[in-house]
Scaffold this motif. Structure first.
Motif, PDB file in Angstrom:
ATOM      1  N   ALA A  56       0.848  -1.188   0.000  1.00  0.00           N
ATOM      2  CA  ALA A  56       0.000   0.000   0.000  1.00  0.00           C
ATOM      3  C   ALA A  56       0.880   1.234   0.000  1.00  0.00           C
ATOM      4  N   ASN A  57       0.326   2.360  -0.459  1.00  0.00           N
ATOM      5  CA  ASN A  57       1.034   3.639  -0.358  1.00  0.00           C
ATOM      6  C   ASN A  57       0.028   4.772  -0.341  1.00  0.00           C
ATOM      7  N   ASP A  58       0.523   5.975  -0.043  1.00  0.00           N
ATOM      8  CA  ASP A  58      -0.388   7.114   0.135  1.00  0.00           C
ATOM      9  C   ASP A  58      -0.817   7.762  -1.177  1.00  0.00           C
ATOM     10  N   CYS A  59      -0.467   7.135  -2.303  1.00  0.00           N
ATOM     11  CA  CYS A  59      -0.911   7.645  -3.603  1.00  0.00           C
ATOM     12  C   CYS A  59      -2.205   6.976  -4.068  1.00  0.00           C
ATOM     13  N   HIS A  60      -2.625   5.944  -3.348  1.00  0.00           N
ATOM     14  CA  HIS A  60      -3.811   5.201  -3.759  1.00  0.00           C
ATOM     15  C   HIS A  60      -4.747   4.986  -2.568  1.00  0.00           C
ATOM     16  N   SER A  61      -5.994   4.706  -2.887  1.00  0.00           N
ATOM     17  CA  SER A  61      -7.017   4.554  -1.840  1.00  0.00           C
ATOM     18  C   SER A  61      -7.259   3.100  -1.460  1.00  0.00           C
ATOM     19  N   TYR A  62      -6.501   2.179  -2.037  1.00  0.00           N
ATOM     20  CA  TYR A  62      -6.680   0.759  -1.733  1.00  0.00           C
ATOM     21  C   TYR A  62      -5.329   0.056  -1.717  1.00  0.00           C
ATOM     22  N   CYS A  63      -5.321  -1.146  -1.113  1.00  0.00           N
ATOM     23  CA  CYS A  63      -4.085  -1.938  -1.070  1.00  0.00           C
ATOM     24  C   CYS A  63      -4.190  -3.118  -2.038  1.00  0.00           C
ATOM     25  N   VAL A  64      -3.034  -3.688  -2.363  1.00  0.00           N
ATOM     26  CA  VAL A  64      -2.959  -4.835  -3.271  1.00  0.00           C
ATOM     27  C   VAL A  64      -2.077  -5.900  -2.614  1.00  0.00           C
ATOM     28  N   ALA A  65      -1.973  -7.053  -3.238  1.00  0.00           N
ATOM     29  CA  ALA A  65      -1.169  -8.118  -2.634  1.00  0.00           C
ATOM     30  C   ALA A  65      -0.511  -8.990  -3.692  1.00  0.00           C
ATOM     31  N   LEU A  66       0.723  -9.416  -3.397  1.00  0.00           N
ATOM     32  CA  LEU A  66       1.407 -10.461  -4.145  1.00  0.00           C
ATOM     33  C   LEU A  66       1.185 -11.768  -3.400  1.00  0.00           C
ATOM     34  N   LYS A  74      11.262 -10.332   3.291  1.00  0.00           N
ATOM     35  CA  LYS A  74      12.198  -9.231   3.060  1.00  0.00           C
ATOM     36  C   LYS A  74      11.449  -8.238   2.166  1.00  0.00           C
ATOM     37  N   ARG A  75      10.670  -7.403   2.804  1.00  0.00           N
ATOM     38  CA  ARG A  75       9.678  -6.585   2.101  1.00  0.00           C
ATOM     39  C   ARG A  75      10.279  -5.722   0.995  1.00  0.00           C
ATOM     40  N   GLU A  76      11.365  -5.041   1.295  1.00  0.00           N
ATOM     41  CA  GLU A  76      11.960  -4.144   0.303  1.00  0.00           C
ATOM     42  C   GLU A  76      12.498  -4.907  -0.907  1.00  0.00           C
ATOM     43  N   LEU A  77      13.111  -6.074  -0.657  1.00  0.00           N
ATOM     44  CA  LEU A  77      13.649  -6.870  -1.768  1.00  0.00           C
ATOM     45  C   LEU A  77      12.527  -7.438  -2.633  1.00  0.00           C
ATOM     46  N   ILE A  78      11.411  -7.811  -2.006  1.00  0.00           N
ATOM     47  CA  ILE A  78      10.259  -8.313  -2.770  1.00  0.00           C
ATOM     48  C   ILE A  78       9.684  -7.190  -3.635  1.00  0.00           C
ATOM     49  N   LYS A  79       9.589  -5.995  -3.057  1.00  0.00           N
ATOM     50  CA  LYS A  79       9.077  -4.855  -3.823  1.00  0.00           C
ATOM     51  C   LYS A  79       9.970  -4.557  -5.022  1.00  0.00           C
ATOM     52  N   GLN A  80      11.281  -4.663  -4.831  1.00  0.00           N
ATOM     53  CA  GLN A  80      12.209  -4.436  -5.953  1.00  0.00           C
ATOM     54  C   GLN A  80      12.081  -5.525  -7.020  1.00  0.00           C
ATOM     55  N   ALA A  81      11.957  -6.784  -6.567  1.00  0.00           N
ATOM     56  CA  ALA A  81      11.901  -7.916  -7.508  1.00  0.00           C
ATOM     57  C   ALA A  81      10.616  -7.905  -8.332  1.00  0.00           C
ATOM     58  N   PHE A  82       9.533  -7.405  -7.753  1.00  0.00           N
ATOM     59  CA  PHE A  82       8.230  -7.443  -8.444  1.00  0.00           C
ATOM     60  C   PHE A  82       7.668  -6.032  -8.635  1.00  0.00           C
ATOM     61  N   GLU A 113       7.367  -4.252 -11.381  1.00  0.00           N
ATOM     62  CA  GLU A 113       6.440  -4.155 -12.520  1.00  0.00           C
ATOM     63  C   GLU A 113       5.085  -4.750 -12.189  1.00  0.00           C
ATOM     64  N   GLU A 114       5.092  -5.881 -11.492  1.00  0.00           N
ATOM     65  CA  GLU A 114       3.828  -6.539 -11.130  1.00  0.00           C
ATOM     66  C   GLU A 114       2.994  -5.643 -10.208  1.00  0.00           C
ATOM     67  N   LEU A 115       3.663  -4.944  -9.278  1.00  0.00           N
ATOM     68  CA  LEU A 115       2.944  -4.042  -8.375  1.00  0.00           C
ATOM     69  C   LEU A 115       2.363  -2.850  -9.135  1.00  0.00           C
ATOM     70  N   LYS A 116       3.120  -2.357 -10.117  1.00  0.00           N
ATOM     71  CA  LYS A 116       2.608  -1.254 -10.943  1.00  0.00           C
ATOM     72  C   LYS A 116       1.355  -1.685 -11.694  1.00  0.00           C
ATOM     73  N   GLU A 117       1.380  -2.911 -12.224  1.00  0.00           N
ATOM     74  CA  GLU A 117       0.225  -3.446 -12.966  1.00  0.00           C
ATOM     75  C   GLU A 117      -1.031  -3.474 -12.101  1.00  0.00           C
ATOM     76  N   LEU A 118      -0.865  -3.812 -10.817  1.00  0.00           N
ATOM     77  CA  LEU A 118      -2.018  -3.923  -9.925  1.00  0.00           C
ATOM     78  C   LEU A 118      -2.684  -2.578  -9.661  1.00  0.00           C
ATOM     79  N   TYR A 119      -1.964  -1.503  -9.920  1.00  0.00           N
ATOM     80  CA  TYR A 119      -2.541  -0.167  -9.700  1.00  0.00           C
ATOM     81  C   TYR A 119      -2.982   0.497 -11.006  1.00  0.00           C
TER      82      TYR A 119
END
Length: 624
Positions: A519-529, A607-615, A617-623
């Motif tokens: 989640a982040n403060d740029c969006h009104s909802y959360c997503v999940a891998l 390892k939250r930060e490493l997962i965010k880095q590895a995926f 593009e996938e997180l961008k797609e979800l938004y």
């Protein structure tokens, strides 16, 4: 007529006696049992105490007015503890290792090559022999020219030689650096040069405390060791066992049970051969055990599934203290008919488990209580506190809590105004968790600034560690972890999402192997891998007659995504999650997160930060 009247008289006498017995049961026994149960639930496990340092709400263990620092007289170092224990239990079994008969390559169901092991029985060395081996290892180090000023790194899987090497180093007063064997490259260099500075006093204080929470811990106990010894959780557990004269049998996560990935067909797993009485586990492993049992139940007949559901429901009611639960004779019957085979997965003799490293879900805790018929003591601690801070007590069957402070430390809650958590909150104090006592480590090697930020010494000489976790004290003195500063993320409209808390709830979904909320403060909802359970998802796909090429293809199917999302929604509602805490979109990932991929730690934490880095593009797609 006379005989009939006499018969009626006898019948009336018995009926009257039954009525008296019923009245006695209702009038005397039920209140007594109710009082005993209520008294146990409301018993004080932690006491408020005045301490130094930053103002807050502090608790100590109610059984020990003074902090414990050593397990027994003269055991002020790990080396001294080991020597005394080896002399006291010289001829008893200490370290057991399974004999490797052979290994061979096979092709798995997914078409990939895999290694299978044919393992034999455990072969043991005694306390006396282990002590001689440690002394020989120490002599070898001296012969090679090692001095007390030089550090030694142990880079190996969990095994008997690891513990012997550690004790050998300590006999020479040589500092040891522990490294996870799965590390490589930069991570390995980081571990060698920086991971927390612990003293012998820190570790023996934890050992002294943990010994008090396992009743009748002694030479009759057998401990199954398989978690990484490079982690202080496993090291402290094994040292606690050897301090009490227990036997330690070594295994591995990939050979733990009969169905483990590296066990050759026809060969028994470590637990089946060792038949341990005590184990330490991380929630991820217990979650997999739970999912495996439930998957097997689903393959049974309707009658068998119905029997399991009834027995589970009745047992759950008994644990939670309702009078319509399965007690006494009924409990005995369920054990024999239903749960005996499940207990056999871990050897059939486990009398208690210690869980740490991450939050344990309520569903998994109850599964262990019911199906394994064993208490599970959930602990809370960090590497900076030698893995120990709090532990649930043996007779505490409540869920969602991590128990009172261990008798080696104080636990204090201090205000975190930004997050709205205050130590004077009613009816329960809330705030950042701060731990002080003999088990609190010195700090971070060569990182003075970071050390000074989270370690503080008070006016009484007690060292405190500021954890960054947010806790709540219950009236009986038990701690509940409710948030973490770093894991709390704000959405676009200001709602706060505790990522770890939500993930701990959603991982109870039987389709989920692993999950990371984003989640982040740029969006009104959360997503999940989501890393789905291959067995669970493929079983569903077969029932739905869904056509797919391979598991990666299945994870892309809209039907599969919808099925898992609906299942997550159901779990979220059962856990009373708020609407904004439920992921609006999910991405299914076919490949598991393991320590080898560097996406989770050896204790299987994200390892939250490493997962965010590895995926990324996938997180961008979800938004989008």
């Amino acid at each position: 007529m006379e005989s009939i009247d006499r018969g009626n008289s006898i019948y009336l006498q018995y009926k009257s006696r039954d009525a008296h017995m019923s009245a006695l049961f209702i009038g005397v026994l039920i209140p007594v049992l109710f009082f005993a149960f209520t008294n146990m639930k409301n018993r004080k496990r932690g006491e408020r105490v005045e301490v130094g340092g930053e103002p807050g709400y502090a608790i100590r263990n109610s059984k020990f007015p003074a902090l414990l620092e050593i397990p027994f007289e003269g055991a002020s170092t790990i080396a001294a503890l080991f020597e005394q224990s080896c002399k006291s239990h010289e001829h008893s079994r200490l370290l057991g290792t399974r004999k490797l008969i052979n290994r061979q390559k096979e092709v798995g169901e997914d078409g990939r090559p895999c290694e299978k092991l044919h393992l034999g029985d455990y072969e043991w060395i005694t306390y006396g022999t282990a002590f001689k081996c440690a002394c020989n290892f120490a002599s070898g180090l001296m012969e090679l020219g090692h001095t007390t000023g030089q550090r030694i790194a142990i880079f190996a899987e969990t095994r008997a030689e690891w513990l012997i090497a550690l004790q050998g180093c300590f006999r020479c007063n040589i500092p040891v650096v522990s490294i996870y064997p799965s590390l490589g490259g930069e991570s390995l260099a980081h571990s060698l040069n920086e991971g927390v500075m612990m003293t012998h006093g820190n570790v023996v204080a934890t050992i002294a405390a943990v010994r008090t929470i396992v009743p009748e811990l002694g030479s009759e106990d057998i401990y199954l060791a398989y978690l990484p010894l490079a982690h202080i959780l496993e090291l402290a557990a094994e040292c606690t066992m050897l301090a009490a004269g227990c036997a330690i049998g070594y295994g591995s996560p990939s050979t733990l049970v009969d169905s483990s990935s590296m066990i050759k067909k026809g060969t028994k797993g470590d637990a089946s051969i060792l038949r341990p009485t005590l184990m330490t586990a991380v929630p991820a492993i217990l979650d997999r055990l739970r999912d495996g049992v439930r998957k097997k139940v689903e393959t049974k007949s309707k009658m068998s599934k119905k029997l399991f559901d009834i027995s589970y429901r009745r047992s759950l009611a008994a644990i939670e203290g309702t009078w319509h639960g399965g007690w006494a004779l009924e409990k005995f019957l369920w054990d024999k008919v239903v749960f005996r085979k499940i207990r056999a997965i871990l050897g059939g003799h486990v009398r208690g488990l210690l869980s740490g490293g991450a939050p344990l879900s309520e569903d998994t805790q109850r599964f262990v209580n019911i199906c394994l018929r064993a208490p599970i003591m959930q602990g809370y601690g960090l590497t900076e506190t030698c893995a120990g801070a709090t532990f649930t007590e043996w007779d505490d069957s409540t869920v969602g809590r991590v128990g009172p402070p261990l008798p080696s430390c104080y636990v204090k809650l201090i205000n975190w105004e930004e997050g709205g958590y205050m130590a004077n909150d009613l009816p329960m104090a809330e705030g950042e968790i701060v731990i002080g006592g003999a088990n609190v480590t010195l700090g971070y090697f060569k990182r003075k600034a970071e050390t000074n930020e989270v370690y503080k010494m008070d006016e009484r000489g007690i060292r405190w560690f500021y954890t960054g976790d947010i806790g709540r004290f219950h009236p009986d003195g038990c701690l509940e972890i409710i948030d973490r500063k770093k894991d709390i993320v704000k959405l676009q409209h200001g709602e706060r999402i505790p990522l770890g808390k939500v993930e701990a709830a959603l991982v109870a979904c039987h389709y989920v192997e692993n999950i990371m909320l984003h989640a982040n403060d740029c969006h009104s909802y959360c997503v999940a891998l989501v890393v789905p359970s291959q067995n669970a998802l493929e079983t569903w796909a077969q029932k739905e007659m869904l056509i797919y090429n391979d598991f990666e293809d299945l994870c892309q199917k809209k039907e599969a995504i919808r099925e898992i999302q609906m299942s997550l929604l159901k779990i979220a509602q059962e856990a009373n999650l708020k609407n904004f805490e439920i992921p609006k979109k999910i991405k299914l990932l076919a490949h598991p997160w393991t320590p080898d991929t560097n996406l989770v730690t050896a204790a299987l934490k994200l390892k939250r930060e490493l997962i965010k880095q590895a995926f990324e593009e996938e997180l961008k797609e979800l938004y989008t």
